[in-house]
Design a protein around this motif. Structure first.
Motif, PDB file in Angstrom:
ATOM      1  N   GLN A   9      78.742  56.702 136.554  1.00 31.63           N
ATOM      2  CA  GLN A   9      77.612  56.549 135.647  1.00 31.63           C
ATOM      3  C   GLN A   9      76.363  56.103 136.397  1.00 31.63           C
ATOM      4  O   GLN A   9      76.449  55.457 137.440  1.00 31.63           O
ATOM      5  N   VAL A  10      75.219  56.463 135.822  1.00 28.21           N
ATOM      6  CA  VAL A  10      73.921  56.066 136.376  1.00 28.21           C
ATOM      7  C   VAL A  10      73.112  55.465 135.240  1.00 28.21           C
ATOM      8  O   VAL A  10      73.090  55.997 134.129  1.00 28.21           O
ATOM      9  N   THR A  11      72.444  54.364 135.496  1.00 26.52           N
ATOM     10  CA  THR A  11      71.584  53.736 134.510  1.00 26.52           C
ATOM     11  C   THR A  11      70.132  54.014 134.883  1.00 26.52           C
ATOM     12  O   THR A  11      69.716  53.749 136.013  1.00 26.52           O
ATOM     13  N   LEU A  12      69.378  54.554 133.912  1.00 30.25           N
ATOM     14  CA  LEU A  12      67.948  54.782 134.143  1.00 30.25           C
ATOM     15  C   LEU A  12      67.205  53.478 133.897  1.00 30.25           C
ATOM     16  O   LEU A  12      67.429  52.797 132.892  1.00 30.25           O
ATOM     17  N   ARG A  13      66.330  53.126 134.792  1.00 31.47           N
ATOM     18  CA  ARG A  13      65.563  51.894 134.659  1.00 31.47           C
ATOM     19  C   ARG A  13      64.530  52.008 133.536  1.00 31.47           C
ATOM     20  O   ARG A  13      64.156  53.097 133.103  1.00 31.47           O
ATOM     21  N   LYS A  14      64.090  50.852 133.094  1.00 33.85           N
ATOM     22  CA  LYS A  14      63.163  50.751 131.969  1.00 33.85           C
ATOM     23  C   LYS A  14      61.894  51.578 132.193  1.00 33.85           C
ATOM     24  O   LYS A  14      61.423  52.252 131.276  1.00 33.85           O
ATOM     25  N   ASP A  15      61.340  51.562 133.397  1.00 34.66           N
ATOM     26  CA  ASP A  15      60.100  52.304 133.644  1.00 34.66           C
ATOM     27  C   ASP A  15      60.325  53.813 133.490  1.00 34.66           C
ATOM     28  O   ASP A  15      59.443  54.528 133.015  1.00 34.66           O
ATOM     29  N   LEU A  16      61.515  54.303 133.858  1.00 35.24           N
ATOM     30  CA  LEU A  16      61.811  55.725 133.688  1.00 35.24           C
ATOM     31  C   LEU A  16      61.977  56.073 132.211  1.00 35.24           C
ATOM     32  O   LEU A  16      61.497  57.115 131.751  1.00 35.24           O
ATOM     33  N   LEU A  17      62.643  55.192 131.461  1.00 37.17           N
ATOM     34  CA  LEU A  17      62.815  55.428 130.030  1.00 37.17           C
ATOM     35  C   LEU A  17      61.468  55.408 129.311  1.00 37.17           C
ATOM     36  O   LEU A  17      61.220  56.225 128.420  1.00 37.17           O
ATOM     37  N   GLU A  18      60.601  54.493 129.715  1.00 37.05           N
ATOM     38  CA  GLU A  18      59.258  54.446 129.124  1.00 37.05           C
ATOM     39  C   GLU A  18      58.479  55.715 129.455  1.00 37.05           C
ATOM     40  O   GLU A  18      57.765  56.252 128.613  1.00 37.05           O
ATOM     41  N   HIS A  19      58.635  56.201 130.683  1.00 43.46           N
ATOM     42  CA  HIS A  19      57.963  57.432 131.084  1.00 43.46           C
ATOM     43  C   HIS A  19      58.435  58.614 130.231  1.00 43.46           C
ATOM     44  O   HIS A  19      57.640  59.476 129.856  1.00 43.46           O
ATOM     45  N   LEU A  20      59.731  58.628 129.910  1.00 46.66           N
ATOM     46  CA  LEU A  20      60.278  59.676 129.052  1.00 46.66           C
ATOM     47  C   LEU A  20      59.913  59.463 127.585  1.00 46.66           C
ATOM     48  O   LEU A  20      59.998  60.389 126.783  1.00 46.66           O
ATOM     49  N   GLY A  21      59.541  58.234 127.242  1.00 42.29           N
ATOM     50  CA  GLY A  21      59.211  57.920 125.855  1.00 42.29           C
ATOM     51  C   GLY A  21      60.440  57.774 124.977  1.00 42.29           C
ATOM     52  O   GLY A  21      60.388  58.058 123.790  1.00 42.29           O
ATOM     53  N   VAL A  22      61.547  57.323 125.570  1.00 39.82           N
ATOM     54  CA  VAL A  22      62.771  57.156 124.794  1.00 39.82           C
ATOM     55  C   VAL A  22      63.065  55.683 124.554  1.00 39.82           C
ATOM     56  O   VAL A  22      62.629  54.818 125.311  1.00 39.82           O
TER      57      VAL A  22
END
Length: 84
Positions: free
Chosen positions: A11-24
């Protein structure tokens, strides 16, 4: 460029900044597309459809009763207060 670590479970966890960039946000969905050369593309899944798709979704669930605006506001207030 970001570097992520793969866990023992694969598994891989996406960091908060990446999730914010995706808008999710929690509960949202993302899609992963495999590309040539071992690359992947990550996208936020956006709901599709029209507002008319929501019409009638309560049909048959209200026992034929209509609520007044005041009744609706009371139910909403109770929900926000954690009473429902």
């Amino acid at each position: 460029m970001s570097t992520l670590t793969v866990t023992a479970k694969g598994q891989v966890t996406l960091r908060k900044d990446l999730l914010e960039h995706l808008g999710v946000h929690p509960g949202d969905k993302i899609s992963i597309e495999k590309l040539p050369g071992g690359r992947v593309e990550v996208r936020a899944v956006r709901p599709t459809g029209e507002i008319s798709d929501a019409f009638g979704f309560l049909k048959g669930k209200t026992n034929g009763q209509s609520l007044s605006i005041e009744d609706m506001n009371e139910i909403i207030a109770e929900g926000w207060a954690g009473k429902r």
